[in-house]
Design a protein around this motif. Structure first.
Motif, PDB file in Angstrom:
ATOM      1  N   GLN A 184       0.816  -1.221   0.000  1.00  0.00           N
ATOM      2  CA  GLN A 184       0.000   0.000   0.000  1.00  0.00           C
ATOM      3  C   GLN A 184       0.846   1.266   0.000  1.00  0.00           C
ATOM      4  OE1 GLN A 184      -3.392  -0.150  -0.181  1.00  0.00           O
ATOM      5  NE2 GLN A 184      -2.963  -2.327  -0.414  1.00  0.00           N
ATOM      6  N   GLU A 185       2.151   1.106   0.193  1.00  0.00           N
ATOM      7  CA  GLU A 185       3.010   2.288   0.337  1.00  0.00           C
ATOM      8  C   GLU A 185       3.121   3.046  -0.988  1.00  0.00           C
ATOM      9  OE1 GLU A 185       4.466   3.449   2.994  1.00  0.00           O
ATOM     10  OE2 GLU A 185       4.283   1.808   4.433  1.00  0.00           O
ATOM     11  N   ASP A 186       3.312   4.357  -0.864  1.00  0.00           N
ATOM     12  CA  ASP A 186       3.488   5.191  -2.052  1.00  0.00           C
ATOM     13  C   ASP A 186       4.689   4.753  -2.875  1.00  0.00           C
ATOM     14  OD1 ASP A 186       1.319   6.712  -1.559  1.00  0.00           O
ATOM     15  OD2 ASP A 186       2.381   8.582  -1.136  1.00  0.00           O
ATOM     16  N   TYR A 187       5.764   4.326  -2.186  1.00  0.00           N
ATOM     17  CA  TYR A 187       6.956   3.981  -2.961  1.00  0.00           C
ATOM     18  C   TYR A 187       6.748   2.751  -3.835  1.00  0.00           C
ATOM     19  CZ  TYR A 187       8.079   0.972   1.107  1.00  0.00           C
ATOM     20  OH  TYR A 187       8.050   0.051   2.121  1.00  0.00           O
ATOM     21  N   ASN A 222      11.244  -4.524   2.057  1.00  0.00           N
ATOM     22  CA  ASN A 222      10.917  -3.761   3.255  1.00  0.00           C
ATOM     23  C   ASN A 222      10.210  -4.618   4.301  1.00  0.00           C
ATOM     24  OD1 ASN A 222      11.457  -0.650   3.205  1.00  0.00           O
ATOM     25  ND2 ASN A 222      11.016  -1.251   1.103  1.00  0.00           N
ATOM     26  N   ARG A 226       5.906   0.974  -9.389  1.00  0.00           N
ATOM     27  CA  ARG A 226       5.094   0.499 -10.508  1.00  0.00           C
ATOM     28  C   ARG A 226       5.039   1.531 -11.620  1.00  0.00           C
ATOM     29  NH1 ARG A 226       1.057  -1.483  -6.810  1.00  0.00           N
ATOM     30  NH2 ARG A 226       1.381  -3.701  -6.574  1.00  0.00           N
ATOM     31  N   SER A 227       4.989   2.805 -11.230  1.00  0.00           N
ATOM     32  CA  SER A 227       4.842   3.855 -12.243  1.00  0.00           C
ATOM     33  C   SER A 227       6.081   3.976 -13.127  1.00  0.00           C
ATOM     34  CB  SER A 227       4.546   5.204 -11.577  1.00  0.00           C
ATOM     35  OG  SER A 227       5.744   5.810 -11.149  1.00  0.00           O
ATOM     36  N   THR A 258       3.711   2.153  -5.295  1.00  0.00           N
ATOM     37  CA  THR A 258       2.974   2.742  -6.420  1.00  0.00           C
ATOM     38  C   THR A 258       3.939   3.429  -7.389  1.00  0.00           C
ATOM     39  OG1 THR A 258       1.084   3.115  -4.982  1.00  0.00           O
ATOM     40  CG2 THR A 258       1.135   4.353  -7.026  1.00  0.00           C
ATOM     41  N   LEU A 259       4.888   4.178  -6.830  1.00  0.00           N
ATOM     42  CA  LEU A 259       5.843   4.876  -7.698  1.00  0.00           C
ATOM     43  C   LEU A 259       6.782   3.889  -8.403  1.00  0.00           C
ATOM     44  CD1 LEU A 259       7.069   8.263  -6.232  1.00  0.00           C
ATOM     45  CD2 LEU A 259       5.585   7.790  -8.160  1.00  0.00           C
ATOM     46  N   HIS A 267      10.889  -4.089  -3.661  1.00  0.00           N
ATOM     47  CA  HIS A 267      10.397  -3.007  -2.817  1.00  0.00           C
ATOM     48  C   HIS A 267       9.480  -3.505  -1.696  1.00  0.00           C
ATOM     49  CE1 HIS A 267      12.275   0.004  -5.342  1.00  0.00           C
ATOM     50  NE2 HIS A 267      11.852  -0.674  -6.385  1.00  0.00           N
TER      51      HIS A 267
END
Lengths: 347, 325
Positions: free
Chosen positions: A238-241, A263, A246-247, A243-244, A259
Motif C-alpha cells: 500500500q506504500e506510495d513507494y 521492506n 510500478r509507475s 505505487t511509484l 520493494h
C-alpha cells in the motif's frame, strides 16, 4: 557506507555484544536460582540411598553446599566461565560433555526446520498478499490456520505412523540407520562430517532421518511467519513507494520483490531470530517422538530423573543460543535497514 | 483539437470498495502536447483516483470508460502494455515525498531502476541518474546518488522523485499534489523546476492540487472537479476573471488576497463535500451553493456545456454570463 557510519556500526555492535554479555549473567543467575529452588538436598541425592550422615556431611562440604549463597553463585559463575556445567547426579558425567555430544543432532534438526521455514513461509506469505482476497489467499489462510492449530506432538505421531510407518517413505526414528551407527567425524554434525568424507550414502541416510522431524518442528513456525509475512507485505504494497515503483514500468515481480518484500523482510528477520530459540526448545517434543539423540531428548530424560543439573545445563545452553542468534539478527538489521544504520549514531 | 491530444480521457469512472460508489463519475478531458493542465478540487473529489486509474495503478478499483494515450487504450490494458507507457511515456510524482521513496534503496538505485529494466547497463543508468540529480538541482549529485532517502530534506526528496519521473524522458509528467507536503518557499522552487523541465523537454504537465493559488501561475488550462465530476474547465486567465461555476467562484473567494483587511475572516465554503454513494439529486453542489434555485435540486446532474473558452456544468450558466457582461 561512509567512514563515520562504519565507525558507528562498530560501536553499535560493541554495545550489542556487551548487552548480550549482561543478559548472559542474568541468565546464569536465573539458572542458578532454579537449581536452588528445586526441593531436595543435593548432597543426599549425590551420596546415594545407602550413605550415612557422615558421608552426606562430607559431600556437602565437598560440593560447597555449606558456603553462603553468594559464594556458591561465585563458584558457579567461575565454573561456567570454564565451560563446567557440573556433573549429572545420575551418570556422574560432566553435563557439558553430555550436551556437547547431543547438540549437533539438535542443531541439524533446527537448521533444516529453519531452512524449510524460510523457503516456504516467505514465498507463501508473499503469494497470499499479492493475491489478496482471492481463492489462493483463502487456501493459504486455511493452511496457515491448520498449521498453527495442529499440536506438534500429534502431527509428529501422525506423520510417523502414516508417512514413515504405513507408507514407508521415511525412517521411523533415530538419527541414522543401524548400519552407519559407528560413523563419526570431527564436528559431530552428521551431515557435515559425511559430506566432508564423501560418504554420500550416510549423508542421504541422515537427511532422510531428519526430514519428518524437521517438517513436524517447522509446521507451526511456517504458519506464524506466513501469516506475518502476508500482513507486512500487504502493508508495504500500500506504500506510495510501491505505487511509484510500478509507475516506472518495471515488472510486477520486481516491484514486489525489490520493494514490497525487501521492506517487509525487516520485521520478518526479527521473528526468524527468535524462532531459532523457540525451535530449539520445541525439539524437546520432536526428538522424543522420533527418538533423536539431541538435547531435547536429553532434557526430557533429565526432567524425568529430576536431574536438576542436567535441566539447568540445557536451559543455559538454549538461552545462550537464543541470545547469540538475536545478536546476529541485530547485526543483520544494520545491513537491511539503512535508517537503522544511521540512527545508531551518537548513542 | 481532438486529434492533437496526446492524452484523451473519455467518460472515465472509478468505483471503490463494497458500496461500489463512484469516486470518479464519467469525466472527460484532453491534454495536448506541451500543455500544462491543472486539475483542482477538494480532497475526495476524485482527482487522484482518476490519474492513478489512467496508469492502472489503482489495485482494487473498478475502472470504466476510456483513456487513450496517442490513440492507445490504457483502461483495461494488461501490465505488459501499461509498462511500455508507465515511466517511459508518462511519469508520476506523488504528494508526500517522505512516503514516495523506498527507505532501503539508494536514490540512485530508484532513479535508475526504470532505465535498467529497459536494458541500460548499471553504470550507464547510474551516470544518467547523477545527471538527472544535477538537473533537478540536488547539490553534489555524484556523491548524493549513493545516499538513502532519509538523508534528504523534504524538498530535496521531492526533487529526487521528480528526477525519478523524468528518468525515462516521458511525454507527460503527472504531479499529484506535488507541493502539499512542502514549505511555501520550497513549493515555488519545485513548481518552477517542473515547469522549466516541461518547457525544455516539450513535455506535457498535469498538476493536481486542491490549492488554486498554487496552479494559477503554472497552468495553461484548469479543470475543476467536485464530487467525482468535472464542474468547470477553463483557461487560466479566464478562470480567475470569470469563473463559470459557483463552486469555482467559491474556491476563488477562499483565496487570501493582497490588501485583505486583518479584521476580515477568510471566506469558506460552508458544509462538506458529499460522500460517494450519498450524492444529492440534481446538481451535486446545490446544498452548498449560494445561488441554488429549485431547478438545481431536482433531476440529473447537469451536463457540461461548452462555452467559448471552456465548459461548465451549471444550469444557471447563461444567467451568470449575462450578468457578467
Amino acid at each position: 557506507m561512509n567512514k563515520e557510519t562504519a565507525k558507528n556500526v562498530v560501536v553499535y555492535i560493541g554495545q550489542r555484544v556487551s548487552l548480550t554479555a549482561i543478559a548472559l549473567v542474568v541468565l546464569s543467575f536465573m539458572t542458578f536460582t532454579l537449581g536452588q529452588l528445586v526441593p531436595g538436598d543435593a548432597a543426599v541425592v549425590a551420596a546415594g540411598p545407602n550413605a550415612g550422615n557422615e558421608r552426606i556431611a562430607e559431600l556437602r562440604v565437598e560440593m560447597g553446599l555449606d558456603l553462603p549463597i553468594h559464594k556458591q553463585y561465585a563458584i558457579y559463575l567461575s565454573k561456567l566461565s570454564r565451560g563446567d556445567l557440573g556433573k549429572s547426579w545420575f551418570t556422574h558425567q560432566p553435563i557439558w560433555e553430555d550436551i556437547k555430544a547431543r547438540l549437533p543432532a539438535s542443531a541439524e534438526l533446527v537448521f533444516l526446520a529453519m531452512l524449510l521455514n524460510v523457503l516456504i513461509s516467505v514465498p507463501l506469505g508473499v503469494l497470499a498478499a499479492t493475491r489478496f482476497d482471492s481463492k489462493t489467499d483463502g487456501a493459504i489462510r486455511l493452511i496457515v490456520m491448520a498449521g498453527a492449530g495442529i499440536p506438534i506432538f500429534w502431527l509428529g505421531l501422525i506423520l510417523q505412523h502414516y508417512v514413515a510407518g504405513e507408507a514407508g517413505w521415511f525412517p521411523i526414528a533415530g538419527r541414522v540407520s543401524f548400519e552407519f551407527r559407528d560413523f563419526s567425524g570431527s564436528t559431530g554434525f552428521l551431515l557435515i562430517d559425511s559430506a566432508a568424507q564423501g560418504e554420500w550414502r550416510i549423508f542421504w541416510d541422515a537427511l532422510n532421518h531428519l526430514f519428518l522431524p524437521a517438517i513436524t518442528l517447522a509446521t507451526l513456525f511456517i504458519a506464524v511467519v506466513t501469516r506475518t509475512t502476508r500482513s507486512t507485505v500487504l502493508r508495504t504494497l500500500q506504500e506510495d513507494y510501491v505505487t511509484l515503483a510500478r509507475s516506472k514500468g518495471i515488472s510486477e515481480y520486481q516491484v514486489v520483490v525489490r520493494h514490497a518484500l525487501r521492506n517487509a523482510l525487516i520485521p520478518t528477520i526479527t521473528i526468524f531470530g527468535m524462532q531459532v530459540g523457540w525451535m530449539l526448545s520445541t525439539t524437546i517434543l520432536v526428538e522424543e517422538i522420533f527418538s533423536r539423540p539431541g538435547i531435547g531428548k536429553y532434557a526430557v530424560k533429565a526432567i524425568t530423573q529430576s536431574d536438576i543439573h542436567g535441566v539447568v545445563g540445557v536451559v543455559l545452553v538454549m538461552g545462550v543460543i537464543f541470545l547469540i542468534t538475536n545478536l546476529i539478527v541485530d547485526i543483520v538489521h544494520l545491513f537491511l535497514n539503512p535508517r537503522h544504520r544511521e540512527s545508531v549514531q551518537g548513542k | 483539437m481532438q486529434s492533437s491530444n496526446i492524452l484523451e480521457v473519455e467518460s472515465l469512472s472509478v468505483r471503490f470498495g463494497e458500496s461500489r460508489a463512484k469516486a470518479v463519475d464519467g469525466i472527460s478531458f484532453g491534454l495536448t502536447k506541451g500543455e500544462t493542465l491543472g486539475i483542482a478540487g477538494e480532497s475526495g473529489s476524485g482527482k487522484t483516483a482518476s490519474i492513478l486509474s489512467i496508469l492502472g495503478l489503482h489495485q482494487r478499483a473498478t475502472v470504466e470508460g476510456s483513456a487513450q494515450f496517442e490513440g492507445q487504450e490504457l483502461i483495461g490494458a494488461d501490465n505488459k502494455l501499461l509498462n511500455k507507457i508507465r515511466g517511459k511515456r508518462i511519469g508520476l510524482v506523488l504528494q508526500d515525498p517522505f512516503a514516495a521513496l523506498d527507505p532501503v534503496k539508494t536514490v540512485g538505485h530508484q532513479i535508475s531502476e526504470g532505465l535498467r529494466a529497459s536494458g541500460w547497463s548499471k553504470k550507464r543508468a547510474m551516470n544518467h541518474a547523477i545527471h538527472l540529480l544535477e538537473e533537478v538541482g540536488v547539490p553534489s549529485a555524484s556523491q548524493r546518488v549513493n545516499a538513502y532517502p532519509h538523508q534528504f530534506s523534504g524538498g530535496m526528496r521531492q526533487r529526487v522523485v521528480i528526477a525519478m519521473a523524468l528518468a525515462q524522458d516521458p511525454d507527460i509528467l503527472i504531479a499529484d499534489e506535488p507541493t502539499t507536503a512542502l514549505d511555501v518557499r520550497i513549493q515555488k522552487q519545485v513548481l518552477d523546476l517542473m515547469k522549466q523541465q516541461c518547457e525544455s523537454r516539450g513535455m506535457s504537465l498535469v498538476i493536481i492540487t486542491h490549492d488554486l493559488g498554487v496552479i494559477s501561475n503554472y497552468t495553461d488550462r484548469i479543470v475543476i472537479m467536485y464530487a467525482g465530476k468535472i464542474v468547470e474547465e477553463s483557461s487560466r486567465l479566464k478562470l480567475f476573471d470569470q469563473p463559470l461555476h459557483p463552486y469555482t467562484q467559491g474556491l476563488l473567494d477562499c483565496l487570501p488576497t493582497l490588501g485583505h483587511s486583518e479584521n476580515e475572516y477568510l471566506k469558506t465554503i460552508g458544509g462538506q463535500p458529499p460522500i460517494p454513494g450519498k450524492l444529492p439529486s440534481g446538481c451535486r453542489y446545490h446544498p452548498r451553493c449560494a445561488f441554488t434555485e429549485p431547478a438545481c435540486t431536482n433531476g440529473n446532474n447537469p451536463p457540461l456545456v461548452p462555452v467559448k473558452w471552456g465548459r461548465s456544468a451549471c444550469i444557471q450558466l447563461e444567467k451568470f454570463l449575462k450578468e457578467s457582461q
